[in-house]
Write a protein that holds these residues in place. Structure first.
Motif, PDB file in Angstrom:
ATOM      1  N   ALA A  96      -9.315  -3.105  -8.783  1.00 19.55           N
ATOM      2  CA  ALA A  96     -10.694  -3.329  -8.326  1.00 19.55           C
ATOM      3  C   ALA A  96     -11.645  -3.404  -9.516  1.00 19.55           C
ATOM      4  O   ALA A  96     -12.572  -4.217  -9.524  1.00 19.55           O
ATOM      5  N   ALA A  97     -11.402  -2.575 -10.522  1.00 25.41           N
ATOM      6  CA  ALA A  97     -12.263  -2.599 -11.708  1.00 25.41           C
ATOM      7  C   ALA A  97     -12.085  -3.893 -12.496  1.00 25.41           C
ATOM      8  O   ALA A  97     -13.046  -4.435 -13.043  1.00 25.41           O
ATOM      9  N   GLU A  98     -10.873  -4.406 -12.549  1.00 25.26           N
ATOM     10  CA  GLU A  98     -10.592  -5.602 -13.346  1.00 25.26           C
ATOM     11  C   GLU A  98     -10.913  -6.900 -12.609  1.00 25.26           C
ATOM     12  O   GLU A  98     -11.455  -7.822 -13.201  1.00 25.26           O
ATOM     13  N   ALA A  99     -10.551  -6.984 -11.328  1.00 24.59           N
ATOM     14  CA  ALA A  99     -10.688  -8.237 -10.590  1.00 24.59           C
ATOM     15  C   ALA A  99     -11.919  -8.286  -9.700  1.00 24.59           C
ATOM     16  O   ALA A  99     -12.323  -9.354  -9.274  1.00 24.59           O
ATOM     17  N   GLY A 100     -12.473  -7.134  -9.407  1.00 22.43           N
ATOM     18  CA  GLY A 100     -13.619  -7.088  -8.505  1.00 22.43           C
ATOM     19  C   GLY A 100     -13.253  -6.360  -7.225  1.00 22.43           C
ATOM     20  O   GLY A 100     -12.100  -6.368  -6.786  1.00 22.43           O
ATOM     21  N   GLU A 101     -14.237  -5.737  -6.656  1.00 23.37           N
ATOM     22  CA  GLU A 101     -14.039  -4.964  -5.438  1.00 23.37           C
ATOM     23  C   GLU A 101     -13.686  -5.887  -4.277  1.00 23.37           C
ATOM     24  O   GLU A 101     -14.319  -6.909  -4.085  1.00 23.37           O
ATOM     25  N   GLY A 102     -12.645  -5.552  -3.526  1.00 22.16           N
ATOM     26  CA  GLY A 102     -12.262  -6.305  -2.347  1.00 22.16           C
ATOM     27  C   GLY A 102     -11.335  -7.476  -2.591  1.00 22.16           C
ATOM     28  O   GLY A 102     -10.947  -8.144  -1.646  1.00 22.16           O
ATOM     29  N   VAL A 103     -10.969  -7.755  -3.839  1.00 26.21           N
ATOM     30  CA  VAL A 103     -10.043  -8.856  -4.101  1.00 26.21           C
ATOM     31  C   VAL A 103      -8.641  -8.442  -3.680  1.00 26.21           C
ATOM     32  O   VAL A 103      -7.990  -9.109  -2.882  1.00 26.21           O
ATOM     33  N   VAL A 104      -8.159  -7.326  -4.213  1.00 34.43           N
ATOM     34  CA  VAL A 104      -6.860  -6.784  -3.810  1.00 34.43           C
ATOM     35  C   VAL A 104      -7.149  -5.623  -2.874  1.00 34.43           C
ATOM     36  O   VAL A 104      -7.638  -4.583  -3.293  1.00 34.43           O
ATOM     37  N   THR A 105      -6.852  -5.802  -1.599  1.00 41.86           N
ATOM     38  CA  THR A 105      -7.137  -4.759  -0.613  1.00 41.86           C
ATOM     39  C   THR A 105      -5.928  -3.894  -0.312  1.00 41.86           C
ATOM     40  O   THR A 105      -6.072  -2.783   0.182  1.00 41.86           O
ATOM     41  N   GLU A 106      -4.735  -4.416  -0.574  1.00 42.53           N
ATOM     42  CA  GLU A 106      -3.507  -3.656  -0.308  1.00 42.53           C
ATOM     43  C   GLU A 106      -2.493  -3.987  -1.391  1.00 42.53           C
ATOM     44  O   GLU A 106      -2.378  -5.121  -1.838  1.00 42.53           O
ATOM     45  N   LEU A 107      -1.758  -2.971  -1.796  1.00 40.87           N
ATOM     46  CA  LEU A 107      -0.704  -3.133  -2.784  1.00 40.87           C
ATOM     47  C   LEU A 107       0.612  -2.820  -2.083  1.00 40.87           C
ATOM     48  O   LEU A 107       0.826  -1.700  -1.623  1.00 40.87           O
ATOM     49  N   ARG A 108       1.480  -3.827  -1.948  1.00 45.54           N
ATOM     50  CA  ARG A 108       2.760  -3.637  -1.289  1.00 45.54           C
ATOM     51  C   ARG A 108       3.851  -3.630  -2.358  1.00 45.54           C
ATOM     52  O   ARG A 108       4.046  -4.602  -3.077  1.00 45.54           O
ATOM     53  N   ILE A 109       4.537  -2.503  -2.464  1.00 45.58           N
ATOM     54  CA  ILE A 109       5.578  -2.326  -3.472  1.00 45.58           C
ATOM     55  C   ILE A 109       6.934  -2.539  -2.804  1.00 45.58           C
ATOM     56  O   ILE A 109       7.233  -1.911  -1.791  1.00 45.58           O
ATOM     57  N   VAL A 110       7.735  -3.422  -3.381  1.00 51.21           N
ATOM     58  CA  VAL A 110       9.084  -3.652  -2.872  1.00 51.21           C
ATOM     59  C   VAL A 110      10.072  -3.412  -4.008  1.00 51.21           C
ATOM     60  O   VAL A 110       9.753  -3.628  -5.177  1.00 51.21           O
ATOM     61  N   GLY A 111      11.244  -2.953  -3.631  1.00 52.09           N
ATOM     62  CA  GLY A 111      12.285  -2.706  -4.619  1.00 52.09           C
ATOM     63  C   GLY A 111      13.133  -3.937  -4.837  1.00 52.09           C
ATOM     64  O   GLY A 111      12.848  -5.015  -4.303  1.00 52.09           O
ATOM     65  N   PRO A 112      14.166  -3.789  -5.627  1.00 50.92           N
ATOM     66  CA  PRO A 112      15.064  -4.924  -5.852  1.00 50.92           C
ATOM     67  C   PRO A 112      15.760  -5.293  -4.551  1.00 50.92           C
ATOM     68  O   PRO A 112      15.974  -4.452  -3.679  1.00 50.92           O
ATOM     69  N   SER A 113      16.108  -6.546  -4.424  1.00 49.95           N
ATOM     70  CA  SER A 113      16.749  -6.969  -3.179  1.00 49.95           C
ATOM     71  C   SER A 113      17.992  -7.771  -3.486  1.00 49.95           C
ATOM     72  O   SER A 113      18.155  -8.326  -4.571  1.00 49.95           O
ATOM     73  N   ALA A 114      18.851  -7.816  -2.499  1.00 51.84           N
ATOM     74  CA  ALA A 114      20.053  -8.636  -2.616  1.00 51.84           C
ATOM     75  C   ALA A 114      19.651 -10.104  -2.496  1.00 51.84           C
ATOM     76  O   ALA A 114      18.537 -10.435  -2.093  1.00 51.84           O
ATOM     77  N   ARG A 115      20.535 -10.979  -2.796  1.00 53.36           N
ATOM     78  CA  ARG A 115      20.254 -12.402  -2.727  1.00 53.36           C
ATOM     79  C   ARG A 115      19.882 -12.802  -1.297  1.00 53.36           C
ATOM     80  O   ARG A 115      20.522 -12.410  -0.340  1.00 53.36           O
ATOM     81  N   SER A 116      18.878 -13.610  -1.207  1.00 53.50           N
ATOM     82  CA  SER A 116      18.436 -14.112   0.085  1.00 53.50           C
ATOM     83  C   SER A 116      19.087 -15.469   0.337  1.00 53.50           C
ATOM     84  O   SER A 116      19.097 -16.338  -0.535  1.00 53.50           O
ATOM     85  N   TRP A 117      19.617 -15.644   1.529  1.00 50.82           N
ATOM     86  CA  TRP A 117      20.243 -16.911   1.870  1.00 50.82           C
ATOM     87  C   TRP A 117      19.278 -17.864   2.546  1.00 50.82           C
ATOM     88  O   TRP A 117      19.615 -18.999   2.819  1.00 50.82           O
ATOM     89  N   THR A 118      18.073 -17.398   2.815  1.00 54.99           N
ATOM     90  CA  THR A 118      17.090 -18.278   3.438  1.00 54.99           C
ATOM     91  C   THR A 118      16.438 -19.131   2.362  1.00 54.99           C
ATOM     92  O   THR A 118      16.297 -18.727   1.211  1.00 54.99           O
ATOM     93  N   HIS A 119      16.017 -20.317   2.737  1.00 52.27           N
ATOM     94  CA  HIS A 119      15.420 -21.248   1.793  1.00 52.27           C
ATOM     95  C   HIS A 119      14.021 -21.670   2.204  1.00 52.27           C
ATOM     96  O   HIS A 119      13.586 -22.750   1.883  1.00 52.27           O
ATOM     97  N   GLY A 120      13.319 -20.833   2.921  1.00 50.99           N
ATOM     98  CA  GLY A 120      11.971 -21.176   3.339  1.00 50.99           C
ATOM     99  C   GLY A 120      11.376 -20.072   4.172  1.00 50.99           C
ATOM    100  O   GLY A 120      12.005 -19.039   4.412  1.00 50.99           O
ATOM    101  N   PRO A 121      10.170 -20.271   4.664  1.00 50.38           N
ATOM    102  CA  PRO A 121       9.496 -19.223   5.416  1.00 50.38           C
ATOM    103  C   PRO A 121      10.017 -19.044   6.847  1.00 50.38           C
ATOM    104  O   PRO A 121       9.759 -18.025   7.467  1.00 50.38           O
ATOM    105  N   ARG A 122      10.792 -19.985   7.358  1.00 50.88           N
ATOM    106  CA  ARG A 122      11.278 -19.880   8.738  1.00 50.88           C
ATOM    107  C   ARG A 122      12.794 -19.680   8.742  1.00 50.88           C
ATOM    108  O   ARG A 122      13.504 -20.225   7.908  1.00 50.88           O
ATOM    109  N   VAL A 123      13.267 -18.914   9.710  1.00 52.20           N
ATOM    110  CA  VAL A 123      14.689 -18.603   9.800  1.00 52.20           C
ATOM    111  C   VAL A 123      15.160 -18.881  11.219  1.00 52.20           C
ATOM    112  O   VAL A 123      14.483 -18.529  12.187  1.00 52.20           O
ATOM    113  N   VAL A 124      16.303 -19.508  11.356  1.00 53.93           N
ATOM    114  CA  VAL A 124      16.909 -19.731  12.661  1.00 53.93           C
ATOM    115  C   VAL A 124      17.758 -18.509  12.973  1.00 53.93           C
ATOM    116  O   VAL A 124      18.646 -18.136  12.209  1.00 53.93           O
TER     117      VAL A 124
END
Length: 135
Positions: A96-124
Motif C-alpha cells: 500500500a505504501a509503494e503502490a498506493g492505498e487500495g491497489v492490492v486489496t488481498e494477498l493470496r499466497i500459494v505454495g509450489p504445485s505439481a504440473r498442471s495438465w490444463t491448458h486454459g481457464p476452462r476445464v472439461v
C-alpha cells in the motif's frame, strides 16, 4: 491589466496546447483518461517486487498474477508459503505504501504445485484426463 503583463510570452498562455508539454504530465494524463491507474500501479508492484519485499523474500517467492486487487504470490516451498502467510499483513502495508492505498486489496499466497495438465481457464470435467495423452 494588459494581456502581455499576464502572460510573459507575447500575451498568450505558454501552455495553450501549441507548446510542448512535459512527458511525465502527458503520460499521467494518458493513463488517467483510460482508467489504467490501478493496472499501472500493479505492474509497478510486479516489476519492483524485489525492491518492495526485499531480496531475501524475493529470492523465495514471486508474484504470479494480479486481478481485481488480488495479488497471487507463489512460494518455492510450503515452508516459505507459511512464512509469507504470517507476514501477509506487513507485506500488504508495504504494498500500500509503494503502490498506493487500495491497489492490492488481498494477498493470496500459494505454495509450489505439481504440473498442471490444463491448458486454459476452462476445464472439461468428464473425460479421463491426462491418461488420454498416453494412448
Amino acid at each position: 491589466m494588459p494581456a502581455d503583463a499576464r502572460h510573459p510570452v507575447g500575451g498568450r498562455d505558454p501552455r495553450d496546447g501549441r507548446d510542448p508539454h512535459l512527458l511525465g504530465e502527458e503520460v499521467e494524463t494518458f493513463i488517467a483518461e483510460r482508467g489504467w491507474e490501478v493496472d499501472v500501479a500493479a505492474g509497478s508492484v510486479i516489476g519492483r517486487w524485489s525492491a518492495i519485499v526485499g531480496p531475501q523474500i524475493a529470492q523465495h517467492c514471486a508474484p504470479v498474477s494480479f486481478e481485481l486487487g488480488v495479488l497471487v504470490v507463489r512460494a518455492e516451498s510450503t515452508a516459505w508459503a507459511t512464512q509469507l502467510r504470517l507476514l501477509a499483513s506487513s507485506l500488504l502495508a508495504r504494498l500500500a505504501a509503494e503502490a498506493g492505498e487500495g491497489v492490492v486489496t488481498e494477498l493470496r499466497i500459494v505454495g509450489p504445485s505439481a504440473r498442471s495438465w490444463t491448458h486454459g481457464p476452462r476445464v472439461v470435467s468428464d473425460g479421463r484426463g491426462p491418461r488420454d495423452t498416453y494412448g
